[in-house]
Design a protein around this motif. Structure first.
Motif, PDB file in Angstrom:
ATOM      1  N   PRO A  50      41.359  52.167  47.006  1.00  0.00           N
ATOM      2  CA  PRO A  50      42.463  51.750  46.135  1.00  0.00           C
ATOM      3  C   PRO A  50      43.329  52.909  45.650  1.00  0.00           C
ATOM      4  O   PRO A  50      44.517  52.720  45.358  1.00  0.00           O
ATOM      5  N   GLU A  56      46.608  50.722  45.431  1.00  0.00           N
ATOM      6  CA  GLU A  56      46.311  50.086  44.152  1.00  0.00           C
ATOM      7  C   GLU A  56      47.430  49.111  43.760  1.00  0.00           C
ATOM      8  O   GLU A  56      47.170  47.975  43.334  1.00  0.00           O
ATOM      9  N   HIS A  57      48.660  49.549  43.919  1.00  0.00           N
ATOM     10  CA  HIS A  57      49.805  48.698  43.594  1.00  0.00           C
ATOM     11  C   HIS A  57      49.843  47.465  44.502  1.00  0.00           C
ATOM     12  O   HIS A  57      50.080  46.347  44.040  1.00  0.00           O
ATOM     13  N   HIS A  58      49.598  47.663  45.796  1.00  0.00           N
ATOM     14  CA  HIS A  58      49.682  46.554  46.743  1.00  0.00           C
ATOM     15  C   HIS A  58      48.511  45.578  46.595  1.00  0.00           C
ATOM     16  O   HIS A  58      48.677  44.379  46.810  1.00  0.00           O
ATOM     17  N   LEU A  59      47.347  46.081  46.228  1.00  0.00           N
ATOM     18  CA  LEU A  59      46.225  45.171  45.948  1.00  0.00           C
ATOM     19  C   LEU A  59      46.527  44.303  44.732  1.00  0.00           C
ATOM     20  O   LEU A  59      46.187  43.116  44.702  1.00  0.00           O
ATOM     21  N   SER A  60      47.175  44.892  43.736  1.00  0.00           N
ATOM     22  CA  SER A  60      47.599  44.122  42.569  1.00  0.00           C
ATOM     23  C   SER A  60      48.651  43.092  42.965  1.00  0.00           C
ATOM     24  O   SER A  60      48.626  41.947  42.504  1.00  0.00           O
ATOM     25  N   MET A  61      49.574  43.485  43.838  1.00  0.00           N
ATOM     26  CA  MET A  61      50.585  42.558  44.342  1.00  0.00           C
ATOM     27  C   MET A  61      49.933  41.391  45.069  1.00  0.00           C
ATOM     28  O   MET A  61      50.344  40.232  44.920  1.00  0.00           O
ATOM     29  N   THR A  63      46.997  40.083  44.626  1.00  0.00           N
ATOM     30  CA  THR A  63      46.402  39.165  43.648  1.00  0.00           C
ATOM     31  C   THR A  63      47.452  38.227  43.083  1.00  0.00           C
ATOM     32  O   THR A  63      47.220  37.022  42.922  1.00  0.00           O
ATOM     33  N   GLU A  64      48.631  38.757  42.787  1.00  0.00           N
ATOM     34  CA  GLU A  64      49.713  37.924  42.270  1.00  0.00           C
ATOM     35  C   GLU A  64      50.272  36.982  43.339  1.00  0.00           C
ATOM     36  O   GLU A  64      50.620  35.835  43.051  1.00  0.00           O
TER      37      GLU A  64
END
Length: 204
Positions: A50, A56-61, A63-64
């Motif tokens: 991550p 990290e940013h794209h994994l958060s994206m 999830t959204e």
């Protein structure tokens, strides 16, 4: 009787118009949409880190993204950079493929997951040289990359020999890390039934 018939006809027409409006509204609300993101792997690694690049940013994206609607399908392209022997890159690509499957298996059934694996992404490197490399040996690099008469091992050795290795060092630092990726495209439909807002209570 005629008056009754006209009333009934107007009622039927009104009813059909309401039904048509609801159907069209549902169709628009349920229109397919898509989002995309890209995750990157470290050199010779199949585990997603991550903290690496923008993961990290794209994994958060991601999830959204999965909250946007009903999953239709997910397409994934797993790519490995073309440096190193083919057998190693093939094995590494397979492991990266399994890593992405493990990441998505709880989100979508396997039959809705479509995977493409690129063990050595020479085409991706050609694109990067074509669009983002501007040194004098650009045409020589492209000639080597596009030469279909040589093996990939020979191709890499010829690239490494250019400018006493400086050209390859530039490629290795600036372009190859971007070719170790998993590109994920998520197709979804927004829910047809929209939540009914709660009635507003009067303040007394």
């Amino acid at each position: 009787i005629c008056r009754l018939w006209n009333v009934m006809r107007r009622s039927v027409i009104s009813y059909l118009m309401v039904v048509l409006f609801l159907v069209l509204s549902g169709f628009m609300a349920g229109a397919q949409d898509k989002d995309s993101l890209m995750l990157h792997f470290r050199l010779n690694e199949s585990r997603l880190d991550p903290s690496y690049m923008d993961n990290e940013h794209h994994l958060s994206m991601m999830t959204e993204m999965f909250k946007q609607g009903i999953v239709e399908r997910i397409t994934v392209t797993v790519s490995s950079s073309p440096d190193g022997p083919l057998w190693l890159n093939t094995r590494l690509s397979d492991k990266r493929h399994q890593s992405i499957v493990s990441l998505l298996k709880d989100i979508i059934p396997e039959e809705k997951l479509f995977m493409t694996v690129i063990p050595e992404n020479w085409e991706g490197l050609i694109n990067k040289i074509t669009t983002r490399y501007f040194d004098d040996d650009k045409e020589e690099i492209l000639q080597i990359l596009k030469d279909s008469t040589i093996s990939d091992d020979t191709r890499q050795k010829r690239l490494q020999a250019l400018s006493d290795g400086r050209t390859w060092d530039f490629i290795k630092y600036h372009f190859l890390p971007e070719l170790r990726y998993s590109a994920i495209t998520y197709y979804y439909r927004k829910p047809l039934v929209r939540p009914i807002p709660a009635p507003v209570r009067k303040a007394y």
